[in-house]
Structure formats: C-alpha cells, structure tokens
Design a protein around this motif. Structure first.
Motif, PDB file in Angstrom:
ATOM      1  N   ILE A   1       2.133  -8.908   0.259  1.00  0.00           N
ATOM      2  CA  ILE A   1       1.722  -7.520   0.076  1.00  0.00           C
ATOM      3  C   ILE A   1       1.142  -7.010   1.382  1.00  0.00           C
ATOM      4  CG2 ILE A   1       0.191  -5.975  -1.186  1.00  0.00           C
ATOM      5  CD1 ILE A   1       0.311  -7.868  -3.513  1.00  0.00           C
TER       6      ILE A   1
ATOM      7  N   ARG B   1      -0.616  -1.282   3.501  1.00  0.00           N
ATOM      8  CA  ARG B   1      -0.264   0.051   3.010  1.00  0.00           C
ATOM      9  C   ARG B   1       0.041   0.022   1.513  1.00  0.00           C
ATOM     10  NH1 ARG B   1       3.914   3.600   2.233  1.00  0.00           N
ATOM     11  NH2 ARG B   1       3.535   5.754   2.910  1.00  0.00           N
ATOM     12  N   GLU B   2       0.651  -1.049   1.045  1.00  0.00           N
ATOM     13  CA  GLU B   2       0.933  -1.162  -0.377  1.00  0.00           C
ATOM     14  C   GLU B   2      -0.353  -1.269  -1.186  1.00  0.00           C
ATOM     15  OE1 GLU B   2       3.432  -4.555  -0.437  1.00  0.00           O
ATOM     16  OE2 GLU B   2       5.270  -3.435  -0.028  1.00  0.00           O
TER      17      GLU B   2
END
Length: 308
Positions: A249, A252-253
């Motif tokens: 991950i 930004r996610e």
C-alpha cells in the motif's frame, strides 16, 4: 365525506401554483425534489465511473466527482426539507392564535361559522391562505366539520390534526365550543413551548456530533501529515499483508482511505444530528451536506495531492 373544491381552487390545481402551500405540502413536489437529488447524484457518479474507465476526460478528479455526487444528492433534498420544516414550524406557532381567536368570537356570541368567516379576514401569516380556503369551502356548502377536517388534512402537522379532531368531537357532542377552543389553544401553545424547550436542550447534542466529526477530521489530517510520511515501504508492505492486499500500500492510497473514512463519518454523523434535532432522518440530510462540505474543503486545502 370529501370536501369539494371551489371553481377557483380547481383552476389552481389545473396548473402549477408557485406558492408555499404548493411547494411544501404537495407530495408531487416532494417527490420531484427527491427525484432531482437522485438524478444529480447518478449523473456525477456516472461521470466518475466513465473517467475511471478512461472513456471520458473531465477536468476534475474522480474523488471530486464522487464528493459532488454526495453533495448534490444531499443539498437539493436536504435544504428543501429544511425550508419545509421552517414553514411547518411557522404554521404550528400561529395556529394557537387562530384557535384562541375562534374561542373569543364564540364567547362574543358568534356562531362557529361566523367566527371562521371573521377569522378569514385577519392575518395569520402562512396559515392565512388555509383559513380563507376553509371559509370558501363552507360558503360553497361544506359543513364546518368537513372543512375543518380538510384543513387538517391539507396541513398535515400532528398538532393541527390533534386540535382539529378535538374541536370536531366537541362540536358533535354539543358541549361548550368556546371552552373547548380555549382549552385547545392553551394546549397547542403548551405543545409548542415544550417543542422549543426540547429543541433548545437537544441542540447541545447536535453540537457534540459536529465536534466529534471535526475531531476525527483533524486526527486523520494529523496522521496523513505526521504519521504516514514516517512509514517506510516495508511497513506499508506489512500492512498490506495483514489486510490481504496483493501489493504494498502506498502513502497516497492510505490518504484516500482516510479521506473516504471522513466522508462516511460526515454522512453518518449528519444523519445522527438530524435525528437528535427533531427525530426525523430527513432533517439529517442537511447536516450530512454541511459536514461533507467541510471535510472536502479541508482535505482540498491540507492534502491537495489526493485530488490530482
């Protein structure tokens, strides 16, 4: 027995009458507002899907359009319900004065019919048009009880229905109408006083809901600004393994996840605030709109890279 409308009222129904009565007491207009909310939301949602599929190119991010979907759906219907509730509140506030004046006219020796005709010449704010319509119905041959029942049906607020039912029962039983009217006026005034007291006491809970939502918003911004940048790629990879993601991950996610968590929190908190306010879910739509706008604006300023 259903009360027949006068020729003037049938002409009004044949077209669209842009009055407060037509806007706030028409089921058709209420359904129209709900339909517009759904249509506008679906339009922005479809644009977001098409942009995600790279079919169309619009100068806004997918997240902006999803927020626009939420805001358009909550703003149209939410603020319609807000203005409708204010109009209903104004009617319930002036209704005890109308009932009290009927009682005074009866004590002065007028018949019930004459008392209604005399009241129709006065000014009772948003209730005036309804009283005059009731007087017209009586002049066209409807009984007082039928006109009063139609009056209560058209307005539809619990207070008006209850008081009108009490007045009609007293009229049928042959009791002292003047005393019943005065008791009904005092009861209606007490009912409104209790509603104002409840609204004043419950407003602190609505403020608590707003504060909790804003605190959650501040915490997510703090996590994005201070906590996430200190994570290494390995730490995010470990987190992705815990939740079952196939690839690490990225920061930004995580920011996007926090953003949508805040939006969901805003919608849920808004609905809860509306239920606290007057016990109606519809009243929470405007709070959901306001909290969603605040969340979107703050994220737009504090974390603009989400919307690129």
């Amino acid at each position: 027995m259903e009360v027949k409308d006068s020729p003037e009222e049938r002409k009004e129904k044949a077209g669209f009458k842009a009055s407060a009565e037509a806007l706030f007491f028409s089921k058709r207009f209420n359904d129209l507002m709900a339909g517009l909310s759904i249509a506008s939301s679906c339009t922005f949602l479809m644009l977001a899907i098409l942009k995600f599929l790279r079919i169309v190119d619009v100068p806004f991010s997918i997240h902006d359009m999803i927020v626009a979907c939420i805001l358009s759906g909550t703003s149209i219907y939410g603020f319609y319900q807000y203005f409708r509730s204010r109009y209903v509140w104004a009617i319930d506030n002036i209704f005890p004065d109308f009932v009290r004046d009927l009682a005074e006219y009866r004590r002065a020796g007028m018949t019930f019919t004459k008392a209604i005709f005399t009241s129709a010449k006065g000014n009772y704010g948003p209730l005036t048009s309804h009283i005059r319509r009731m007087a017209r119905q009586i002049s066209w041959g409807a009984s007082v009880q039928e006109a009063m029942e139609d009056f209560a049906r058209r307005i539809g607020t619990p207070l008006v229905r209850r008081i009108v039912s009490l007045i009609n029962e007293a009229s049928r039983s042959g009791g002292s109408i003047a005393d019943v009217l005065m008791a009904a006026a005092n009861d209606a005034r007490e009912y409104q006083f209790l509603k104002r007291e409840r609204k004043g006491s419950i407003s602190s809970y609505v403020i608590v809901v707003y504060v909790c939502c804003l605190v959650f918003l501040a915490i997510t911004i703090l996590l994005i600004k201070e906590f996430i940048p200190k994570f290494s790629g390995g730490a995010f990879a470990g987190l992705s393994g815990i939740i079952g993601a196939g690839s690490p991950i990225e920061a930004r996610e995580m920011e996007v996840i926090y953003f949508y968590a805040v939006i969901v929190q805003s919608i849920g908190s808004g609905i809860v605030a509306g239920v606290f306010e007057d016990g109606r879910i519809e009243s929470g739509v405007k709070h959901a709109f306001l909290l969603s706008v605040i969340a979107w604006l703050i994220y737009r300023i504090a974390v603009p890279d989400i919307f690129v």
